[in-house]
Motif scaffolding. Structure first.
Motif, PDB file in Angstrom:
ATOM      1  N   GLU A 103       0.844  -1.194   0.000  1.00 12.57           N
ATOM      2  CA  GLU A 103       0.000   0.000   0.000  1.00 12.57           C
ATOM      3  C   GLU A 103       0.881   1.245   0.000  1.00 12.57           C
ATOM      4  O   GLU A 103       2.107   1.162  -0.031  1.00 12.57           O
ATOM      5  CB  GLU A 103      -0.924   0.000   1.222  1.00 12.57           C
ATOM      6  N   TYR A 104       0.230   2.413   0.073  1.00 12.47           N
ATOM      7  CA  TYR A 104       0.898   3.705   0.024  1.00 12.47           C
ATOM      8  C   TYR A 104       0.323   4.565   1.138  1.00 12.47           C
ATOM      9  O   TYR A 104      -0.897   4.735   1.232  1.00 12.47           O
ATOM     10  CB  TYR A 104       0.705   4.343  -1.354  1.00 12.47           C
ATOM     11  N   THR A 105       1.204   5.084   1.990  1.00  8.99           N
ATOM     12  CA  THR A 105       0.761   5.679   3.253  1.00  8.99           C
ATOM     13  C   THR A 105      -0.242   6.810   3.091  1.00  8.99           C
ATOM     14  O   THR A 105      -1.300   6.806   3.714  1.00  8.99           O
ATOM     15  CB  THR A 105       1.975   6.178   4.053  1.00  8.99           C
ATOM     16  N   GLY A 106       0.082   7.808   2.275  1.00  5.29           N
ATOM     17  CA  GLY A 106      -0.788   8.971   2.142  1.00  5.29           C
ATOM     18  C   GLY A 106      -2.122   8.640   1.516  1.00  5.29           C
ATOM     19  O   GLY A 106      -3.180   9.101   1.977  1.00  5.29           O
ATOM     20  N   SER A 107      -2.090   7.848   0.479  1.00  8.21           N
ATOM     21  CA  SER A 107      -3.332   7.485  -0.201  1.00  8.21           C
ATOM     22  C   SER A 107      -4.239   6.662   0.697  1.00  8.21           C
ATOM     23  O   SER A 107      -5.459   6.845   0.720  1.00  8.21           O
ATOM     24  CB  SER A 107      -3.018   6.708  -1.476  1.00  8.21           C
ATOM     25  N   LEU A 108      -3.640   5.738   1.446  1.00 11.05           N
ATOM     26  CA  LEU A 108      -4.443   4.908   2.329  1.00 11.05           C
ATOM     27  C   LEU A 108      -5.010   5.726   3.484  1.00 11.05           C
ATOM     28  O   LEU A 108      -6.172   5.551   3.876  1.00 11.05           O
ATOM     29  CB  LEU A 108      -3.614   3.742   2.859  1.00 11.05           C
ATOM     30  N   LEU A 109      -4.196   6.650   4.029  1.00  7.75           N
ATOM     31  CA  LEU A 109      -4.698   7.527   5.085  1.00  7.75           C
ATOM     32  C   LEU A 109      -5.870   8.348   4.577  1.00  7.75           C
ATOM     33  O   LEU A 109      -6.908   8.467   5.250  1.00  7.75           O
ATOM     34  CB  LEU A 109      -3.591   8.455   5.582  1.00  7.75           C
ATOM     35  N   ASN A 110      -5.739   8.905   3.393  1.00  7.96           N
ATOM     36  CA  ASN A 110      -6.812   9.716   2.834  1.00  7.96           C
ATOM     37  C   ASN A 110      -8.077   8.904   2.594  1.00  7.96           C
ATOM     38  O   ASN A 110      -9.192   9.420   2.720  1.00  7.96           O
ATOM     39  CB  ASN A 110      -6.349  10.370   1.528  1.00  7.96           C
ATOM     40  N   TYR A 111      -7.922   7.635   2.284  1.00 16.53           N
ATOM     41  CA  TYR A 111      -9.085   6.775   2.069  1.00 16.53           C
ATOM     42  C   TYR A 111      -9.876   6.607   3.363  1.00 16.53           C
ATOM     43  O   TYR A 111     -11.111   6.665   3.363  1.00 16.53           O
ATOM     44  CB  TYR A 111      -8.627   5.419   1.544  1.00 16.53           C
ATOM     45  N   PHE A 112      -9.163   6.406   4.472  1.00 20.01           N
ATOM     46  CA  PHE A 112      -9.826   6.167   5.748  1.00 20.01           C
ATOM     47  C   PHE A 112     -10.153   7.453   6.506  1.00 20.01           C
ATOM     48  O   PHE A 112     -11.038   7.464   7.356  1.00 20.01           O
ATOM     49  CB  PHE A 112      -8.977   5.250   6.633  1.00 20.01           C
ATOM     50  N   ASP A 113      -9.431   8.530   6.224  1.00 16.61           N
ATOM     51  CA  ASP A 113      -9.669   9.800   6.907  1.00 16.61           C
ATOM     52  C   ASP A 113      -9.561  10.933   5.897  1.00 16.61           C
ATOM     53  O   ASP A 113      -8.495  11.478   5.662  1.00 16.61           O
ATOM     54  CB  ASP A 113      -8.656   9.997   8.042  1.00 16.61           C
TER      55      ASP A 113
END
Length: 306
Positions: A103-113
């Protein structure tokens, strides 16, 4: 956008190329000493794992790296690459169909928050750990980063005097953007372009895989969402527009795992993350996409040399 990439996923084969056993050592990437480890079979303690990936070449390549690193530790690995977009593969991991995927940290964070404001790598990683739903965890992030970017052709950059995303503001009436369908509704997409830069394109064209690159080359779109390690940028002389307000943030490669599998996977995959950087990742993607090398062989060579 987040992470659904654009080059043909079929380029990546899921061939298993086990690493040769070479005795125990302090290197977590070193293959296991058992005969089972040498062949990718399971040892009693190692167990089994299913490695998944999104449906673009870099993701499947990273999945292959993870798979071979785990096989080198004696685990039985099943590959389930090219599952689809984030919306699809997250269902697979939360449902237990896969145990780990890149996965990719920023993109995954943006998906959940979607309200996350942090952009620095360590801050993004810390917030991501808090934002993950129960049952999911991330292991150590790597230095390798592959960010969303908005690119234009050299001709368009010259004609419109473009250096950064805000420069598109004066050309919204002529602006068409090509990107995967989910770019339309994501913060790292049209939603963020409007809220962060007050840019609304005249046309959005949902495109997948190589079609995005071809549409930009052929003038069918004026800008495209292409990721920063994509070899098409250098190959075509595309201009990556600067992102002064960090709409696309940090996006370090990180293993996303089912929490119940985290302890079993941590040693091998943390070792991968410790050695993986952006130049190495970009070079491996080039080998697979441009040079047409087999992803399993590329992964094997990198693991052996890292």
């Amino acid at each position: 956008m987040t992470r659904t990439r654009f080059l043909a996923a079929g380029l990546l084969l899921a061939a298993v190329v086990p690493l040769a056993a070479c005795g125990g050592s302090g290197d977590p990437l070193a293959p296991a000493t058992s005969a089972a480890g040498a062949t990718g079979g399971s040892t009693g303690a190692a167990g089994s794992v299913t490695v998944g990936s999104a449906d673009f070449p870099e993701a499947a390549l990273l999945g292959e790296i993870y798979a071979q690193a785990l096989e080198a530790k004696g685990m039985t690995v099943k590959r389930q690459f090219n599952i689809g977009s984030r919306e699809t593969y997250l269902k697979a991991i939360t449902g237990g169909e896969v145990d780990v995927l890149p996965e990719y940290t920023g993109s995954l964070l943006n998906y959940f928050d979607k309200n996350a404001k942090v952009t620095a790598p360590d801050e993004v990683f810390a917030e991501l750990q808090k934002a993950l739903p129960q049952g999911l965890s991330v292991l150590d992030k790597s230095a390798a980063e592959d960010k969303n970017s908005l690119v234009v052709t050299k001709d368009t950059a010259g004609q419109w005097s473009l250096k950064a995303i805000p420069d598109l503001t004066a050309h919204q009436a002529e602006l068409s953007i090509g990107a995967p369908p989910e770019f339309k509704t994501r913060q790292q997409g049209l939603v963020g372009l409007k809220s962060v830069y007050n840019i609304v394109p005249n046309e959005f064209r949902p495109l997948q895989s190589q079609a995005t690159v071809e549409a930009l080359k052929n003038g069918q779109v004026k800008a495209a969402n292409i990721f920063s390690t994509d070899p098409s940028i250098a190959a075509n002389g595309f201009v990556v527009l600067e992102d002064p307000k960090s709409l696309f943030g940090s996006d370090n490669v990180v293993p996303l795992v089912r929490t119940e599998k985290a302890d079993a996977l941590k040693e091998a995959l943390d070792a991968v993350s410790a050695k993986l950087d952006t130049p190495a990742l970009a070079d491996m993607v080039k080998q697979v996409v441009v040079d047409k090398k087999d992803a399993a062989e590329v992964a094997k060579t990198w693991l052996a040399s890292s």
